[in-house]
Design a protein around this motif. Structure first.
Motif, PDB file in Angstrom:
ATOM      1  N   GLU A   8      61.697  34.428  57.969  1.00  0.00           N
ATOM      2  CA  GLU A   8      60.910  35.397  58.726  1.00  0.00           C
ATOM      3  C   GLU A   8      61.527  36.798  58.603  1.00  0.00           C
ATOM      4  OE1 GLU A   8      58.103  35.248  59.902  1.00  0.00           O
ATOM      5  OE2 GLU A   8      57.926  37.010  61.187  1.00  0.00           O
ATOM      6  N   ALA A   9      62.828  36.854  58.582  1.00  0.00           N
ATOM      7  CA  ALA A   9      63.503  38.146  58.387  1.00  0.00           C
ATOM      8  C   ALA A   9      63.135  38.729  57.026  1.00  0.00           C
ATOM      9  CB  ALA A   9      65.011  37.969  58.500  1.00  0.00           C
ATOM     10  N   LEU A  10      63.164  37.866  56.042  1.00  0.00           N
ATOM     11  CA  LEU A  10      62.799  38.283  54.684  1.00  0.00           C
ATOM     12  C   LEU A  10      61.377  38.813  54.652  1.00  0.00           C
ATOM     13  CD1 LEU A  10      63.886  38.291  51.776  1.00  0.00           C
ATOM     14  CD2 LEU A  10      62.887  36.018  51.484  1.00  0.00           C
ATOM     15  N   ARG A  11      60.488  38.085  55.311  1.00  0.00           N
ATOM     16  CA  ARG A  11      59.083  38.496  55.343  1.00  0.00           C
ATOM     17  C   ARG A  11      58.919  39.855  56.016  1.00  0.00           C
ATOM     18  NH1 ARG A  11      54.634  38.815  57.676  1.00  0.00           N
ATOM     19  NH2 ARG A  11      55.529  38.502  59.741  1.00  0.00           N
ATOM     20  N   ARG A  12      59.578  40.039  57.119  1.00  0.00           N
ATOM     21  CA  ARG A  12      59.442  41.303  57.845  1.00  0.00           C
ATOM     22  C   ARG A  12      60.073  42.457  57.080  1.00  0.00           C
ATOM     23  NH1 ARG A  12      58.316  41.141  63.664  1.00  0.00           N
ATOM     24  NH2 ARG A  12      57.521  39.056  64.120  1.00  0.00           N
ATOM     25  N   TRP A  13      61.149  42.167  56.379  1.00  0.00           N
ATOM     26  CA  TRP A  13      61.806  43.222  55.601  1.00  0.00           C
ATOM     27  C   TRP A  13      60.869  43.735  54.512  1.00  0.00           C
ATOM     28  CZ3 TRP A  13      63.817  44.064  50.587  1.00  0.00           C
ATOM     29  CH2 TRP A  13      64.740  45.117  50.495  1.00  0.00           C
ATOM     30  N   PHE A  14      60.264  42.811  53.802  1.00  0.00           N
ATOM     31  CA  PHE A  14      59.327  43.195  52.744  1.00  0.00           C
ATOM     32  C   PHE A  14      58.078  43.843  53.339  1.00  0.00           C
ATOM     33  CE2 PHE A  14      61.130  40.667  49.130  1.00  0.00           C
ATOM     34  CZ  PHE A  14      61.042  41.683  48.197  1.00  0.00           C
ATOM     35  N   GLU A  15      57.659  43.328  54.456  1.00  0.00           N
ATOM     36  CA  GLU A  15      56.491  43.895  55.130  1.00  0.00           C
ATOM     37  C   GLU A  15      56.738  45.369  55.455  1.00  0.00           C
ATOM     38  OE1 GLU A  15      53.537  42.417  55.731  1.00  0.00           O
ATOM     39  OE2 GLU A  15      52.902  44.413  56.395  1.00  0.00           O
ATOM     40  N   ARG A  16      57.938  45.632  55.907  1.00  0.00           N
ATOM     41  CA  ARG A  16      58.305  47.010  56.239  1.00  0.00           C
ATOM     42  C   ARG A  16      58.314  47.888  54.999  1.00  0.00           C
ATOM     43  NH1 ARG A  16      63.373  49.205  59.798  1.00  0.00           N
ATOM     44  NH2 ARG A  16      63.372  51.318  58.959  1.00  0.00           N
ATOM     45  N   ARG A  70      45.366  42.065  51.600  1.00  0.00           N
ATOM     46  CA  ARG A  70      45.729  41.640  50.249  1.00  0.00           C
ATOM     47  C   ARG A  70      47.242  41.612  50.110  1.00  0.00           C
ATOM     48  NH1 ARG A  70      40.942  42.536  46.479  1.00  0.00           N
ATOM     49  NH2 ARG A  70      42.290  41.913  44.781  1.00  0.00           N
ATOM     50  N   GLY A  71      47.874  42.667  50.583  1.00  0.00           N
ATOM     51  CA  GLY A  71      49.334  42.741  50.529  1.00  0.00           C
ATOM     52  C   GLY A  71      49.963  41.616  51.343  1.00  0.00           C
ATOM     53  N   THR A  72      49.420  41.364  52.523  1.00  0.00           N
ATOM     54  CA  THR A  72      49.945  40.288  53.365  1.00  0.00           C
ATOM     55  C   THR A  72      49.863  38.950  52.648  1.00  0.00           C
ATOM     56  OG1 THR A  72      49.150  41.506  55.286  1.00  0.00           O
ATOM     57  CG2 THR A  72      49.763  39.206  55.622  1.00  0.00           C
ATOM     58  N   ARG A  73      48.736  38.737  51.965  1.00  0.00           N
ATOM     59  CA  ARG A  73      48.548  37.466  51.269  1.00  0.00           C
ATOM     60  C   ARG A  73      49.514  37.334  50.098  1.00  0.00           C
ATOM     61  NH1 ARG A  73      42.524  37.106  51.633  1.00  0.00           N
ATOM     62  NH2 ARG A  73      42.732  38.685  50.015  1.00  0.00           N
ATOM     63  N   MET A  74      49.695  38.426  49.369  1.00  0.00           N
ATOM     64  CA  MET A  74      50.627  38.362  48.244  1.00  0.00           C
ATOM     65  C   MET A  74      52.045  38.111  48.732  1.00  0.00           C
ATOM     66  SD  MET A  74      49.343  40.994  45.320  1.00  0.00           S
ATOM     67  CE  MET A  74      49.576  42.534  46.142  1.00  0.00           C
ATOM     68  N   LEU A  75      52.399  38.776  49.823  1.00  0.00           N
ATOM     69  CA  LEU A  75      53.726  38.564  50.392  1.00  0.00           C
ATOM     70  C   LEU A  75      53.899  37.117  50.809  1.00  0.00           C
ATOM     71  CD1 LEU A  75      56.426  39.473  51.346  1.00  0.00           C
ATOM     72  CD2 LEU A  75      55.388  40.464  53.384  1.00  0.00           C
ATOM     73  N   SER A  76      52.864  36.557  51.368  1.00  0.00           N
ATOM     74  CA  SER A  76      52.906  35.156  51.791  1.00  0.00           C
ATOM     75  C   SER A  76      53.145  34.225  50.610  1.00  0.00           C
ATOM     76  CB  SER A  76      51.593  34.800  52.486  1.00  0.00           C
ATOM     77  OG  SER A  76      51.420  33.402  52.527  1.00  0.00           O
ATOM     78  N   VAL A  77      52.519  34.518  49.479  1.00  0.00           N
ATOM     79  CA  VAL A  77      52.742  33.706  48.275  1.00  0.00           C
ATOM     80  C   VAL A  77      54.209  33.770  47.861  1.00  0.00           C
ATOM     81  CG1 VAL A  77      52.255  33.524  45.806  1.00  0.00           C
ATOM     82  CG2 VAL A  77      50.385  33.882  47.414  1.00  0.00           C
TER      83      VAL A  77
END
Lengths: 190, 190
Positions: free
Chosen positions: A86-94, A172-179
């Motif tokens: 989750e940290a990784l996800r939020r970091w990239f999200e930011r 779209r970005g959220t979905r790619m990040l999820s992949v």
DNA sequence: ACCTGAACACCGTTCAAGT
DNA sequence: ACCTGAACACCGTTCAAGT
């Protein structure tokens, strides 16, 4: 060999600051603004611009220095508050969110990564996140920071906006990040 | 309105062929070869080059037309021989391998994708693969071809070659592809 | 109908000349 | 020590003039 370096002249400092300011403004308007235009806006000769910043990347790093440092500092904080994935996800999200606003810090990350010479502190921050994930057994052990950063650098391509001419399409970005995140999980090796 | 279009003049055809040939050679030498240099190598005025190919992407599509068509044709064949995920993996592997040789078809795919206007037949081929995977319940249902193509477009960045100055590192590409494939699996939604 | 090549408006980069 | 701005070698793109 410490290179003692006397204090720089005051006009040099002023010029440097004015260039950064002008670049800041120019980049938020147009991420591919020319160095020549920036020099003119800063009321500075092209040679001066060149002396302070030998290439475009150097200027980008200077302009987004604070944002980049904040991003690097965010990694351990996120690890303290969330699980590694989750940290990784939020970091990239930011980082990606930064890229969706015109002229964000991801401009600098992107330029450096594309040259094949990614900003070391950013790589280190990502490595910290990945390492924590591996130790927790949640991230596949063969994941490398530089590669993951390269994968992530597609998240802030705002070009894919509007084939239909309408929405900025953040999902779209959220979905790619999820992949990417799912692909980094330690499970289901095949 | 069929635009009946008389047959083009023979010198126009010859020029067109010579431009493509020169571009082919130029791109394999340097993927970012200038249109001006190509026009000169083809012994053709810049205007002629422009008439035949309004921009760089048009020229790229013409040069790599055959390779692109072969890639599109490969999708159903791979599906016939392998499971959807493995077919998807091999399809991307092929595209990426194409990108590792100087001047491969991925040059065209990349240019088009980066502009935000990906080559429609390529998107259709990828969509075929994804659709098959979804029907088999092996690919997450929210995966979109354009997004996945955008994700995959990092596979043929040969820039990340040599921080150490040595190996072309093809296993980096394999690993990144593996992350994408695993991330597209239908399982483990969180 | 098609081609040519000078011309235009830009780039990044360098470097003699100034202060 | 630092700055200036003309100059160089390139771009992509256009367009009058030719055949």
């Amino acid at each position: 060999m410490r290179t003692p370096r006397r204090a720089p002249r005051s006009d040099a400092l002023e010029n440097r600051a004015r260039i950064i300011e002008a670049a800041q403004a120019a980049f938020t308007g147009d991420p591919s603004a020319s160095l020549q235009a920036i020099a003119k806006a800063a009321c500075v000769g092209q040679g001066t611009m060149y002396r302070h910043f030998p290439d475009r990347e150097a200027l980008l790093l200077a302009v987004y220095r604070d944002e980049l440092e904040a991003l690097v500092a965010a990694a351990p904080l996120l690890l303290h508050e969330y699980g590694p994935l989750e940290a990784l996800r939020r970091w990239f999200e930011r980082l990606a969110a930064d890229g969706r606003v015109a002229g964000g810090a991801s401009l600098a990350v992107d330029a450096a990564t594309r040259i094949g010479r990614p900003h070391p502190p950013i790589v280190a921050a990502l490595d910290l996140l990945l390492r924590a994930g591996k130790e927790a057994g949640q991230v596949r052990p063969d994941a490398e920071a530089e590669e993951v950063l390269s994968l992530g650098s597609c998240l802030w391509r705002t070009d894919g906006w509007s084939t239909d001419g309408t929405t900025p399409c953040p999902e779209r970005g959220t979905r790619m990040l999820s992949v990417i995140i799912e692909g980094l999980r330690a499970e289901a090796r095949h």
